[in-house]
Design an enzyme around this catalytic site. Structure first.
Site, mmCIF file in Angstrom:
data_model
loop_
_atom_site.group_PDB
_atom_site.id
_atom_site.type_symbol
_atom_site.label_atom_id
_atom_site.label_comp_id
_atom_site.label_asym_id
_atom_site.label_seq_id
_atom_site.Cartn_x
_atom_site.Cartn_y
_atom_site.Cartn_z
ATOM 1 N N GLU A 57 -4.628 -0.295 0.435
ATOM 2 C CA GLU A 57 -4.998 -1.344 -0.501
ATOM 3 C C GLU A 57 -6.482 -1.574 -0.660
ATOM 4 O OE1 GLU A 57 -4.114 -3.489 3.526
ATOM 5 O OE2 GLU A 57 -3.293 -1.804 2.390
ATOM 6 N N ASN A 58 -7.340 -0.586 -0.418
ATOM 7 C CA ASN A 58 -8.785 -0.774 -0.562
ATOM 8 C C ASN A 58 -9.082 -1.602 -1.817
ATOM 9 O OD1 ASN A 58 -9.095 1.372 1.519
ATOM 10 N ND2 ASN A 58 -8.482 2.701 -0.171
ATOM 11 N N GLU A 96 0.856 -2.737 -2.897
ATOM 12 C CA GLU A 96 -0.600 -2.627 -2.781
ATOM 13 C C GLU A 96 -1.324 -3.652 -3.647
ATOM 14 O OE1 GLU A 96 -1.544 -0.871 -0.349
ATOM 15 O OE2 GLU A 96 0.465 -0.049 -0.103
ATOM 16 N N GLY A 139 1.618 5.905 2.840
ATOM 17 C CA GLY A 139 2.142 5.875 1.477
ATOM 18 C C GLY A 139 1.058 5.455 0.506
ATOM 19 N N ALA A 140 0.250 4.483 0.918
ATOM 20 C CA ALA A 140 -0.852 3.997 0.084
ATOM 21 C C ALA A 140 -1.747 3.110 0.939
ATOM 22 C CB ALA A 140 -0.322 3.217 -1.121
ATOM 23 N N HIS A 177 -1.497 -6.960 -1.959
ATOM 24 C CA HIS A 177 -2.535 -6.991 -0.931
ATOM 25 C C HIS A 177 -3.881 -7.462 -1.470
ATOM 26 C CE1 HIS A 177 -1.006 -5.585 2.832
ATOM 27 N NE2 HIS A 177 -0.568 -4.432 2.373
ATOM 28 N N GLU A 229 -8.354 1.909 7.416
ATOM 29 C CA GLU A 229 -7.478 1.008 8.162
ATOM 30 C C GLU A 229 -6.701 1.785 9.229
ATOM 31 O OE1 GLU A 229 -4.528 -2.705 7.177
ATOM 32 O OE2 GLU A 229 -4.124 -0.837 6.151
#
Length: 1007
Positions: A425-426, A458, A422-423, A461, A288
């Site tokens: 969301e795959n 996440e 930070g992270a 998401h 992303e």
């Protein structure tokens, strides 16, 4: 007079961003008979996002200079121009010679005639332009010279068959079959991508994305084909002599090689040192927003959803992970292992695809028919339990509240040693920074709350963003705004003091350089897409959802969201789809006023007896003649009064739709407080009498308003001071009540605002004023600072309040604070770090220790050795807080090199160094000198670059610094000059300068 300004001075929305170093090569279609005819429904005749030039406007082609001139004119929407203005004198054999010495002055009659003729010619040209049918800029059915499009040249010199940054809609991918073999020794990988696609309408080309990939073979329907590449737009294409027919199913196979990325996007390499000190390597992905194209050729736009089957070939000592569970593992003749993962059971966008090859270990739990796992490097397995517990609870919560079960059979949460965001969301394989996922069991509740926040965001998401995806990045808030909203809503039971942060978004949204939540203007270039990831998209988007929820009858908000998820699951949406799902027409009318225009309103209250007049205007901080928008907001104004002010049942509501409206109250009401619990995204000005009444009420009884209402009053009055509507004397008058304040929200807001003013003054040669400001802060809050306990605190709210108070106290050199911190640090080191420092006090204790030579060196040794991630991050902030110029230079250069300190920490280090007096000029010089190296690691426009620009410039307040910042960023051109964050920086410096000019005298008198 030339009626057209030069290209460089055109407004930004009139010209394309300068993203690439060179203009595309120009090809004349009229001279290239090999190119197939264009499909009418695929042609975009005037691509706003390209620099393509149009031939065929007249009988003769323009020369090069004229082409560029014509392009600029057309961008302005003009169809006429004075072509002679760009011809060089040598272009014509007829050159008018100037009189030898003087020229005669035209008569008044001649002037009038000349002006009349000029107006007549201009009017005729405009009439011709707006006539229907054949015009200068439209294709004419019976014209002998129809307009023909010019396309750029591919890398081979052949014409590239597409002319837009966005892909054509003529082809849709259905399924990807991906096979990848990473080599973690050579840091390269090979791949094969098989794309099953369907033709949406007749076309002679297939265009998709590819970046930094070397395609070695391509076949289409098993026949080898030639692939053309246009690198500036990261596109490849295959052209065909005949039409691919609508409804036809096709297969494109691409074999390729590439290097593992050395930045933080695409398929990139990472490393860490294990407990023996040996270096370990791994490969992970971050796609992303637009980096899937760096790992495999694909249709890399959110709307091109498809299913994916992934195979990863690896060495036996590693494991491989992807979005889906592993279906089988095959041992190859070479001894390598090939892991094949199940085909995705859902359609998903390319930016959500993920795979990892690493030596990780995991802990697992089965939750609602989903296997939840948390992965980390082996040395940190013991730090994964809290994340597993939190993810398990949140998965059950979201399954219930969204009334749609998580659709995959597994959910992995993976801590990556080198990870920029930070992270991410795959779907089914969420990746995190180690500091965002791993925490010790004995860590403070404050540290655990930070982990829970990220995990909650996440997981939300997986529904908002993954199951239902925005159609394009201009509506990114439909993903990030919702995830931010739900990260707070989902944790209110466990962390009841949590409150949605909106003041940061308001600071950004009060500038002219802000943007609407849902951007209707062009968001096309990679830079523009990256810049959508900001506090407007996240915090303002979430704040608007909170405001809407608090406005609607109970249950109506959730009912609308469930309808939205059910109706659009598996597909893509725009903002209007959300409002249409919440079936009340008034909601759609109201929310469009908040999402389609930038900024937010200022509501001014004036009162005469029982009649209260409310007036709205755009709250816009500006030092120039910027035009305030005339647009209005539909504002759900909530209010309480002195007779009933703190309980939810006290809240009354009034919708302000017009510029001005009145409401009736009892004449016995002493004061009104608007925006109850700060649920609305607006600022309120009460006028002198209104502010005085509220200040008197708080001095009499602090608890007469809720803590969040008190925090909003503090925020509002500081904001109004920056706007120039209240004096700083009034600000300090409100703060007088805070000597009796004990609640976290208002205290932290007051400390944040005062710290900002102090740091601003500290960077100016105002030593006496800085000393007075310091004395004011310590005089006001010193007793509360001194009363703080340095032991273990059980409440998260108490930990937040204590850390805010003590960090400011120690940074201002309050002796009681620095003595306590020094003693605690010595106990920690003397006990070989077994005597734990409470987590919320670690940063302040380490920062005090870092100001001495021995303490700084001791902390550096600890940083190298510790495996506790939250502790490691606080030590790094302490090291960066040093006021020693040699160490400032060392830590900046070290983090950019990426050895001892991961380069991902550069924004944090720069932010910390910038806060100090010694560091703020060093870090600005460092950024200027290292800019090219910085943007090699962090994409232009990314959140990291936004942070770096803001940190290094936000405390400047002089004309000299304004000119320096402006000059530097202007010189960057395509390397960052057009970023919105640069415009924000320049606005902020001007506002700082203006605030200083207006308030320095008052501060000198008052403090």
């Amino acid at each position: 007079i030339d009626p057209f300004p030069p290209r460089a001075s055109l407004p930004r929305n009139m010209i394309e961003n300068s993203m690439f170093e060179e203009e595309p090569d120009v090809v004349d279609l009229a001279k290239d008979s090999t190119f197939p005819a264009l499909d009418p429904d695929e042609v975009v005749y005037e691509p706003r996002s390209s620099r393509l030039l149009v031939r065929g406007l007249g009988e003769n082609d323009l020369d090069d200079e004229e082409e560029d001139y014509e392009s600029s004119a057309r961008l302005l929407g003009m169809s006429f121009m004075n072509r002679s203005s760009t011809r060089s004198p040598s272009a014509s054999p007829y050159i008018r010679q100037a009189p030898p010495r003087s020229c005669s002055r035209p008569s008044a009659r001649m002037l009038v005639v000349g002006v009349f003729i000029l107006v007549l010619v201009t009017s005729m040209a405009m009439v011709l332009y707006f006539l229907p049918g054949c015009t200068f800029t439209k294709v004419c059915a019976n014209s002998s010279t129809p307009m023909e499009l010019v396309y750029p040249k591919s890398t081979t010199g052949e014409m590239f068959p597409w002319n837009e940054l966005r892909l054509p809609a003529s082809v849709r991918p259905v399924n990807y079959d991906l096979s990848l073999t990473p080599n973690l020794t050579s840091m390269t990988f090979t791949g094969r991508t098989i794309i099953n696609m369907i033709i949406q309408h007749n076309t002679k080309r297939v265009v998709l994305h590819s970046s930094e990939i070397n395609i070695i073979k391509a076949t289409f329907q098993s026949v080898e084909v030639k692939v053309l590449e246009y690198k500036p737009w990261q596109q490849i294409a295959v052209s065909f002599p005949g039409d691919l027919k609508e409804g036809q199913v096709c297969v494109l196979t691409l074999d390729y090689t590439a290097n593992l990325s050395h930045t933080y996007d695409g398929f990139y390499n990472s490393s860490y040192n294990d407990k023996t000190g040996a270096k370990r390597v791994l490969a992970a992905t971050q796609f992303e927003p637009q980096a899937a194209r760096k790992a495999f050729p694909c249709f890399d736009e959110p709307a091109f959803k498809a299913t994916f089957l992934v195979r990863i070939t690896r060495e036996p000592e590693y494991i491989a992970l992807s979005n889906m569970p592993k279906a089988k593992t095959t041992t190859l003749p070479s001894g390598m292992l090939e892991d094949e993962f199940e085909q995705t059971s859902v359609n998903m966008s390319t930016y959500l695809v993920a795979f990892i090859v690493a030596n990780f270990t995991s802990i697992t739990r089965n939750v609602s028919n989903t296997l939840v796992s948390v992965y980390s490097v082996p040395e940190k397995k013991e730090h994964t339990q809290y994340a597993l517990d939190t993810a398990s609870r949140l998965l059950q919560f979201y399954n219930t509240v969204f009334d749609i079960d998580y659709p995959l059979r597994k959910l992995d949460l993976v801590a990556i040693p080198d990870f920029l965001a930070g992270a991410m969301e795959n779907w089914g394989l969420i990746t995190f920074r180690e500091t965002s996922l791993l925490v010790q069991n004995q860590s403070s509740l404050l540290d655990k709350q930070l982990i829970a926040n990220v995990v909650a965001h996440e997981l939300a998401h997986q529904w908002f963003g993954n199951l239902v995806t925005m159609r394009w990045w201009n509506d990114l808030w439909l993903s990030e705004g919702f995830a931010t909203y739900w990260q707070y809503a989902s944790l209110m039971t466990e962390f009841p003091q949590l409150y949605l942060e909106r003041f940061k978004a308001m600071a950004k949204d009060s500038l002219n350089s802000s943007h609407p939540v849902s951007v209707s203007a062009q968001v096309t270039t990679p830079e523009q897409v990256s810049e959508m990831f900001d506090s407007i998209t996240y915090e303002k988007g979430a704040s608007l959802l909170l405001m809407l929820n608090s406005t609607l009858p109970d249950g109506q908000f959730r009912k609308g969201l469930l309808e939205y998820l059910r109706q659009y699951r598996g597909s893509n949406t725009v903002t209007d789809d959300l409002w249409n799902s919440i079936t009340r027409e008034s909601v759609s009318d109201m929310m469009r006023t908040w999402t389609l225009q930038k900024g937010f309103p200022l509501v001014t209250v004036s009162r005469k007896g029982g009649e209260v007049t409310l007036t709205q205007e755009h709250f816009l901080l500006s030092t120039d003649n910027t035009t305030h928008t005339s647009s209005l907001w539909h504002i759900p104004v909530t209010y309480v009064n002195d007779s009933c002010s703190s309980a939810p049942s006290c809240r009354q509501m009034f919708t302000l739709r017009n510029k001005t409206a009145t409401l009736k109250v009892s004449e016995s009401v002493k004061w009104l407080k608007l925006n109850y619990m700060n649920t609305g995204f607006y600022i309120v000005h009460y006028g002198d009498e209104g502010w005085t009444a509220l200040i008197d009420a708080l001095k009499t009884d602090v608890s007469t308003l809720t803590p969040h209402d008190r925090a909003s009053l503090i925020h509002n009055i500081f904001s109004l001071s920056r706007l120039g509507r209240v004096s700083f004397r009034q600000v300090l008058s409100l703060l007088d009540y805070t000597t009796n304040e004990t609640e976290t929200a208002p205290l932290t807001e007051a400390l944040t605002q005062l710290s900002s003013v102090y740091r601003l003054l500290d960077k100016r040669p105002e030593l006496r004023l800085v000393a007075r400001m310091k004395a004011y802060i310590l005089g006001h809050f010193g007793p509360l600072m001194d009363s703080q306990d340095w032991g273990v605190e059980e409440s998260v709210s108490s930990q937040e309040r204590r850390s805010a108070l003590l960090e400011l106290a120690c940074s201002l050199g309050r002796k009681n604070c620095t003595d306590q911190a020094t003693a605690l640090y010595e106990q920690w080191t003397n006990s070989n770090q077994t005597n734990r420092i409470p987590g919320d006090l670690q940063r302040v204790v380490f920062s005090v220790a870092a100001q001495s030579d021995s303490g700084w060196l001791s902390l550096l040794d600890t940083y190298r050795l510790t495996t506790y991630d939250s502790e490691k991050r606080k030590i790094l902030q302490a090291l960066a807080s040093t006021q020693d110029p040699r160490r400032i230079v060392w830590i900046l250069s070290t983090v950019l090199e990426g050895g001892i300190i991961h380069t991902q920490e550069l924004p944090l280090v720069i932010s910390t160094v910038s806060d100090g007096f010694a560091g703020h000029l060093f870090v600005w010089d460092f950024v200027k000198e290292s800019w090219d190296r910085i943007i090699e690691k962090f994409p232009v426009g990314s959140y990291s670059i936004q942070s770096i620009v803001k940190s290094t410039t936000s405390q400047f307040s002089t004309q000299t610094h304004l000119e320096e910042v402006q000059g530097f960023f202007s010189s960057l051109k395509e390397r960052g000059s057009q970023m919105r964050s640069v415009q924000e920086a320049l606005e902020t410096i001007r506002l700082n300068q203006h605030w200083m000019d207006r308030n320095l005298a008052t501060l000198r008198d008052w403090l």
